[in-house]
Scaffold this active site. Structure first.
Site, short mmCIF file in Angstrom:
data_model
loop_
_atom_site.label_atom_id
_atom_site.label_comp_id
_atom_site.label_asym_id
_atom_site.label_seq_id
_atom_site.Cartn_x
_atom_site.Cartn_y
_atom_site.Cartn_z
N ARG B 25 0.82 -1.23 0.00
CA ARG B 25 0.00 0.00 0.00
C ARG B 25 0.85 1.27 0.00
O ARG B 25 0.40 2.32 0.49
CB ARG B 25 -0.97 0.03 1.19
CG ARG B 25 -2.10 -0.97 1.06
CD ARG B 25 -3.20 -0.62 2.05
NE ARG B 25 -4.25 -1.62 2.08
CZ ARG B 25 -5.38 -1.54 1.37
NH1 ARG B 25 -5.62 -0.51 0.60
NH2 ARG B 25 -6.28 -2.49 1.48
N ARG B 29 -2.90 6.11 0.92
CA ARG B 29 -3.56 6.93 1.94
C ARG B 29 -2.70 7.73 2.92
O ARG B 29 -3.23 8.58 3.61
CB ARG B 29 -4.48 5.99 2.73
CG ARG B 29 -3.73 4.76 3.24
CD ARG B 29 -4.67 3.57 3.38
NE ARG B 29 -3.93 2.41 3.87
CZ ARG B 29 -4.49 1.31 4.34
NH1 ARG B 29 -5.80 1.22 4.38
NH2 ARG B 29 -3.75 0.31 4.74
N ARG B 38 -7.52 11.94 -4.09
CA ARG B 38 -8.71 11.27 -3.55
C ARG B 38 -9.86 12.26 -3.37
O ARG B 38 -11.03 11.88 -3.43
CB ARG B 38 -8.35 10.63 -2.20
CG ARG B 38 -9.41 9.71 -1.65
CD ARG B 38 -8.89 8.93 -0.46
NE ARG B 38 -8.61 9.79 0.68
CZ ARG B 38 -8.10 9.37 1.83
NH1 ARG B 38 -7.78 8.09 1.98
NH2 ARG B 38 -7.87 10.19 2.82
N ASP B 74 -6.99 -2.68 -7.13
CA ASP B 74 -7.62 -3.34 -5.99
C ASP B 74 -7.88 -4.80 -6.35
O ASP B 74 -8.20 -5.11 -7.51
CB ASP B 74 -8.95 -2.66 -5.65
CG ASP B 74 -9.44 -3.07 -4.28
OD1 ASP B 74 -9.11 -2.38 -3.29
OD2 ASP B 74 -10.11 -4.13 -4.18
N TYR B 151 -14.65 -12.44 -0.05
CA TYR B 151 -15.44 -11.24 -0.33
C TYR B 151 -16.70 -11.57 -1.13
O TYR B 151 -17.77 -10.99 -0.92
CB TYR B 151 -14.60 -10.20 -1.06
CG TYR B 151 -13.57 -9.55 -0.16
CD1 TYR B 151 -13.95 -8.56 0.74
CD2 TYR B 151 -12.24 -9.93 -0.20
CE1 TYR B 151 -13.01 -7.96 1.57
CE2 TYR B 151 -11.29 -9.34 0.63
CZ TYR B 151 -11.69 -8.37 1.52
OH TYR B 151 -10.77 -7.78 2.35
#
Lengths: 340, 340
Positions: B25, B29, B38, B74, B151
Site C-alpha cells: 500500500r 492513503r 482522492r 484493488d 469477499y
C-alpha cells in the site's frame, strides 16, 4: 466432591478415561433459552443480576451436557470497575466512549477498590455453585492485561487494534503503567472469584496474536506470568493467548495448568512446543460446527487422537457462533463423551 | 534494462549489495499527494483511469524512493469483472450487494471474458511503465482465490469471514467450483498484466490465515500452486499468504519466487521452514512505523540481520497505515538503503 471431576483431573495432568469438554461462549447466543432471556433483559442487566447470570451459566450444563460451566460475564467488567464506561450494543460489540491516551487518563483510573466493586460477580458465582450442586466444576475468568488495554485505548472492537498497538509502541512507559494497573486489579478480581467458589480460572488474551513474538514478550507475557504466579496454589490457571502460537514454549510455565490454542496450529506442533509440560485446550474451528453431524463426530475423534486423551481439554479454538444449531453443539460434546 | 534491478535480483536468489525495499500500500492513503487526488476522484475512478492509476503508482517512487512500484488497483476488480457489483465506501471498506451462496449464483458469474474486460488495468500498466522509464520494476498483483471467495460470499470485510468459511465447510463442492472459476480468471488476468509490462506479480491471500492448516491445504494451497505453475517462465511470483505461517514449508515451491510473511513469525523460523529455497519478503509491523525514527532505523537493521541480506525483500508485514508520517516511511526506506 465435584461429581464430574474430569476438567480438574486434566488440569492436574492426571490420566483420565476421556478428555473433558466445554465450549468457549457455551452460555449464550446460540441457545434459544438464552435468546429468550436476552429479549427481556439488556446485556449488563444479565451480567450484573446474580440470579440471571447463574441461570445462563448453568443452561449449557442442562441442555448441552458440557463437563464444566464457565461464568456468564464479560472481560470488560474490569475496565468498568476501573472507571471507564462500557456500552454494549447487541450484535455490534462494545463501545468505550472515554479511552486512555495520556497520563492524566491513567491517573484517573480506579485501581485499589476496583475488584471489590465487582461484588455482583462474586454473588453470581455463589448462586451458580448452588445451582450446579457439585455436578461439574465452575470456571471463572478475566481478560489478559494486553487485551484489556486494547479495549481501553481503542475504545471498541477492531480487526487490528492499530491505535492500541501504536499507544504501546509510541508511549511504552505509559503502556506498561496501564498494564501494571490492569494486572493488579485482575489478580485481585480472580482471587475474589476463587474465594467465591470458582474451581479454576481462564485468562483470555484474545488479541495477543496481533503482536510480534518480541512485542508479545514485552507487552503481554510478563503480565500473564505475573497473574499466574500470584494465583499459584490458589487455583489452576488456563491461559488462552489466541493466535500467539509462537509463545507456547515460553508459556509452558509451572504456574500455568493449561494453554488454550486456536485452530491455526496443529496439535502435534503445540505438543512439541510445550514439551508435554502443560495441558492443552482447543482447538476446533467453530465454523466446523456447521458441517454435517457425521463429519463433526469424525473430526472430534481425529482431534482427540492428535492431542492424545490425557493433558487435554476439548474445546473450540474461539467462541461458539450464534448460528450453530443446538443439535450440532450437542453432537460435538457427545462425540467427546463417546471417545474410545 | 531496468536501472534499479535489486528486486528482480532478489527474486532470482542472486547475491545483492543490499536487499530491495518496497511497502505494501505504498501508493496511497498516507501520502498528501494521494489524498489530494482522492478529494477529486472517487475510488474506482482512480483505479479505472489509467493516467490517474499510473500517477498514484509512481508517487512513492518519487517521494519515498522505494526500489519497486506496485500498480495502484484493488483485488476486488476481479469479482467486478466476474459480474459482481463492488461498492467502495471510503475508509469503510468494500460492499458487494449481491453475494454467492448457491449454484445459480455461481452459474451467473462471468469467467471467459472476465480478464479481457479489465483492459483499463493493462492500459494503466503501459502508462506506468512509460512514467517509470525503467527506473524501478513494476509489480502487478491479484487476490488469491480463497481471499476473493471470502469477499464474494461474505459481501464485505470481516474479522473472521465466518459466512465465507461456512460456505466452504458446508458446501465444499460449490466452494471448489467457485475457487476454480476465480483461479481461471486470475491466471488470465495476471498473464495479461505480464503481457502489458509488469516485471513480476504478487498474489495476496489476505485471509488465508483464518484457515486451519488442513483447511488451507484444501481451500487455498491447490489454487495458489495452480496459478504459480501456470505463470512459470512468464514472471516471478511473490505469494503473500498472510497469517499462514504453517504453510510456509509446503509453499516453498519451485514455481514461487518469494513468500511474504507478517510479523507474527520470527525471520529465523521462516528461513528454517522454507529451507532457504525461496526469497522471503516482510515482515515489519506497520504500527512500528509510529515509533521514533531512530528506533525504526535500529529495527530495520536488526530485521535485515535476522533475515540475511540475500534472498530477502524488505517490506512491511501488512499495508502501510494512513496515519504514518511520510518522514517515517522515508526513514524506513532510507534505513534499508544505508544497510551495511
Amino acid at each position: 466432591m465435584i461429581k464430574n471431576n474430569l476438567l480438574l483431573s486434566a488440569l492436574k495432568g492426571n490420566v483420565v478415561e476421556r478428555p473433558p469438554v466445554w465450549m468457549m461462549r457455551q452460555a449464550g447466543r446460540y441457545l434459544p433459552e438464552y435468546i429468550a432471556l436476552r429479549k427481556k433483559y439488556d446485556f449488563f442487566t444479565r451480567v450484573q443480576t446474580p440470579e440471571l447470570a447463574a441461570e445462563i451459566t448453568v443452561q449449557p450444563i442442562d441442555i448441552i451436557g458440557t463437563d464444566a460451566a464457565i461464568l456468564f460475564s464479560d472481560i470488560l467488567v474490569v475496565p468498568q470497575a476501573m472507571g471507564l464506561e462500557v456500552q454494549m450494543v447487541e450484535t455490534k460489540g462494545p463501545i468505550l466512549p472515554k479511552t486512555i491516551s495520556n497520563s492524566a487518563d491513567l491517573a484517573a483510573l480506579i485501581v485499589n477498590e476496583a475488584a471489590e466493586s465487582l461484588s455482583y460477580v462474586y454473588e453470581a458465582i455463589k448462586v451458580t455453585k448452588q445451582k450446579l450442586d457439585n455436578r461439574v466444576p465452575l470456571i471463572g475468568f478475566a481478560g489478559a492485561p494486553f487485551t484489556i488495554l486494547c479495549y481501553m485505548v481503542e475504545g471498541k472492537g477492531s480487526k487490528s487494534f492499530d491505535k492500541a498497538k501504536q499507544f504501546c509502541f509510541s508511549q511504552p512507559e505509559l503502556a506498561h503503567d496501564l498494564l501494571t494497573r490492569i494486572t493488579e486489579v485482575t489478580i485481585q478480581y480472580l482471587r475474589n472469584q476463587i474465594k467465591a467458589g470458582v474451581d479454576c480460572v481462564q485468562i483470555f488474551d484474545s488479541w495477543s496474536g496481533l503482536l510480534s513474538p518480541n512485542d508479545f514478550k514485552e507487552f503481554a507475557q510478563p503480565y500473564l506470568l505475573k497473574i499466574a504466579n500470584a494465583l499459584r496454589g490458589e487455583s489452576p490457571v488456563i491461559l488462552f493467548p489466541k493466535g500467539s502460537w509462537y509463545a507456547l514454549e515460553d508459556l509452558s510455565d509451572l504456574n500455568i495448568a493449561a494453554l488454550g490454542i486456536d485452530w491455526t496450529i496443529h496439535p502435534a506442533l503445540a505438543r512439541s512446543l510445550t514439551h508435554n509440560k502443560v495441558t492443552l485446550q482447543g482447538n476446533f474451528d467453530p465454523n466446523h460446527l456447521l458441517k454435517p453431524i457425521s463429519e463433526i463426530e469424525k473430526e472430534v475423534k481425529q482431534m482427540i487422537d492428535a492431542f492424545g486423551k490425557d493433558r487435554y481439554i476439548v474445546n473450540l479454538g474461539h467462541g461458539i457462533l450464534p448460528n450453530v444449531p443446538v443439535e450440532h453443539a450437542k453432537a460435538f460434546v457427545q462425540a467427546v463423551k463417546s471417545y474410545k
